[in-house]
Motif scaffolding. Structure first.
Motif, PDB file in Angstrom:
ATOM      1  N   ILE A   1       0.866  -1.190   0.000  1.00  0.00           N
ATOM      2  CA  ILE A   1       0.000   0.000   0.000  1.00  0.00           C
ATOM      3  C   ILE A   1       0.893   1.228   0.000  1.00  0.00           C
ATOM      4  CG2 ILE A   1      -1.863   1.221   1.183  1.00  0.00           C
ATOM      5  CD1 ILE A   1      -2.679  -1.412   2.469  1.00  0.00           C
ATOM      6  N   GLN A   2       0.915   1.934  -1.128  1.00  0.00           N
ATOM      7  CA  GLN A   2       1.747   3.114  -1.264  1.00  0.00           C
ATOM      8  C   GLN A   2       1.161   4.279  -0.451  1.00  0.00           C
ATOM      9  OE1 GLN A   2       4.620   2.565  -3.421  1.00  0.00           O
ATOM     10  NE2 GLN A   2       3.665   0.574  -3.022  1.00  0.00           N
ATOM     11  N   ALA A   3       1.952   5.321  -0.253  1.00  0.00           N
ATOM     12  CA  ALA A   3       1.432   6.547   0.356  1.00  0.00           C
ATOM     13  C   ALA A   3       0.442   7.198  -0.599  1.00  0.00           C
ATOM     14  CB  ALA A   3       2.576   7.496   0.674  1.00  0.00           C
ATOM     15  N   ASN A   4      -0.440   8.049  -0.076  1.00  0.00           N
ATOM     16  CA  ASN A   4      -1.383   8.738  -0.958  1.00  0.00           C
ATOM     17  C   ASN A   4      -0.707   9.900  -1.670  1.00  0.00           C
ATOM     18  OD1 ASN A   4      -1.343  10.923   0.857  1.00  0.00           O
ATOM     19  ND2 ASN A   4      -3.149  10.200   1.961  1.00  0.00           N
ATOM     20  N   ALA A   5      -1.463  10.604  -2.487  1.00  0.00           N
ATOM     21  CA  ALA A   5      -0.893  11.655  -3.328  1.00  0.00           C
ATOM     22  C   ALA A   5      -0.222  12.767  -2.534  1.00  0.00           C
ATOM     23  CB  ALA A   5      -1.982  12.243  -4.231  1.00  0.00           C
TER      24      ALA A   5
ATOM     25  N   MET B   1      -0.568   8.389   4.840  1.00  0.00           N
ATOM     26  CA  MET B   1      -0.937   6.984   4.814  1.00  0.00           C
ATOM     27  C   MET B   1      -2.365   6.831   4.311  1.00  0.00           C
ATOM     28  SD  MET B   1      -0.689   4.132   7.871  1.00  0.00           S
ATOM     29  CE  MET B   1       1.111   4.061   7.774  1.00  0.00           C
ATOM     30  N   LYS B   2      -2.580   5.884   3.421  1.00  0.00           N
ATOM     31  CA  LYS B   2      -3.908   5.664   2.870  1.00  0.00           C
ATOM     32  C   LYS B   2      -4.852   5.096   3.936  1.00  0.00           C
ATOM     33  CE  LYS B   2      -2.781   5.221  -2.012  1.00  0.00           C
ATOM     34  NZ  LYS B   2      -2.864   4.393  -3.235  1.00  0.00           N
ATOM     35  N   ASP B   3      -6.151   5.344   3.719  1.00  0.00           N
ATOM     36  CA  ASP B   3      -7.151   4.897   4.688  1.00  0.00           C
ATOM     37  C   ASP B   3      -7.105   3.387   4.898  1.00  0.00           C
ATOM     38  OD1 ASP B   3      -8.048   7.496   5.014  1.00  0.00           O
ATOM     39  OD2 ASP B   3      -9.629   7.304   3.504  1.00  0.00           O
ATOM     40  N   SER B   4      -6.898   2.625   3.825  1.00  0.00           N
ATOM     41  CA  SER B   4      -6.852   1.170   3.961  1.00  0.00           C
ATOM     42  C   SER B   4      -5.751   0.756   4.929  1.00  0.00           C
ATOM     43  CB  SER B   4      -6.628   0.508   2.599  1.00  0.00           C
ATOM     44  OG  SER B   4      -7.708   0.743   1.728  1.00  0.00           O
ATOM     45  N   ALA B   5      -4.579   1.372   4.800  1.00  0.00           N
ATOM     46  CA  ALA B   5      -3.460   1.048   5.691  1.00  0.00           C
ATOM     47  C   ALA B   5      -3.778   1.436   7.129  1.00  0.00           C
ATOM     48  CB  ALA B   5      -2.195   1.748   5.210  1.00  0.00           C
ATOM     49  N   HIS B   6      -4.324   2.633   7.314  1.00  0.00           N
ATOM     50  CA  HIS B   6      -4.721   3.065   8.655  1.00  0.00           C
ATOM     51  C   HIS B   6      -5.688   2.069   9.289  1.00  0.00           C
ATOM     52  CE1 HIS B   6      -2.954   6.871   9.676  1.00  0.00           C
ATOM     53  NE2 HIS B   6      -3.296   7.434   8.528  1.00  0.00           N
TER      54      HIS B   6
END
Length: 211
Positions: free
Chosen positions: A60-64, A68-73
């Motif tokens: 899961i990459q970082a967002n733009a 941290m992306k919501d899925s990772a959180h």
């Protein structure tokens, strides 16, 4: 052409990886935040890694904006997630859920998707997916700031009854899944409908010479 990955910018490494490691299966992940907000998002840095224990890996990459992306959180906060595989028939809905929406947005509702309850974990599964894996977080690996590799242990699987050839032997009609994968560049996908078969060699005798 030679490429020194230790010298390349991250975006250039990404372009080379996603243009050459193809097709990549898609993990359409559903999670629920600690505040109860549902989330759905597709990830193509994904595959099965082990049978004992049964482990899936998702990058899961970082967002733009670098966060941290919501899925990772949600996975880190709750320790649970669902991997829904993507059939061609629901590609458009999957694409809708790829939007970088605010955390309070329910992408499942945004894409008009129906859900079913999971058996062993809290996040729901997507009714339109022919294959679903309920997962518990096994090992999180933060490989860079806000960039996560998730190892998830599969605790339960759902496969459409119509796609089972022999339940006792765990034979699945794989071509009938009509799954899609990610290809090169932005917006390119492939199907799994075109395939061929090669038999593996039965044995190898070391030191044998041709006569």
């Amino acid at each position: 052409m030679e490429f020194d990955f230790e010298m390349l910018a991250a975006d250039d490494r990404y372009k080379l990886l996603t243009s050459t490691i193809v097709p990549r299966p898609i993990a359409w992940i559903t999670t629920v935040s600690k505040n109860g907000i549902r989330n759905a998002a597709p990830f193509s840095f994904f595959n099965a890694m082990s049978k004992t224990p049964p482990i899936l890996a998702v990058g899961i990459q970082a967002n733009a904006s670098g966060g941290m992306k919501d899925s990772a959180h949600n996975i880190l906060d709750t320790g649970e997630f669902v991997v829904n595989l993507v059939a061609h028939a629901v590609a458009e809905a999957m694409n809708i859920t790829s939007v970088e929406a605010p955390s309070e947005v329910d992408e499942i509702a945004l894409a008009g998707l129906d859900t079913l309850p999971s058996v062993k974990i809290f996040p729901p599964r997507l009714a339109a997916s022919p294959v679903v894996f309920e997962c518990k977080l096994h090992t999180p690996i933060e490989v860079a700031k806000n960039q996560l590799i998730v190892l998830g242990e599969i605790v339960h699987a759902h496969i459409d009854d119509a796609l089972i050839l022999d339940a006792e032997k765990c034979y699945v009609d794989t071509p009938a899944l009509h799954l899609i994968g990610r290809m090169h560049g932005r917006g390119w996908y492939s199907t799994t409908d075109d395939h061929f078969q090669m038999e593996r060699p039965a044995s190898f005798a070391y030191g044998r010479t041709k006569t």
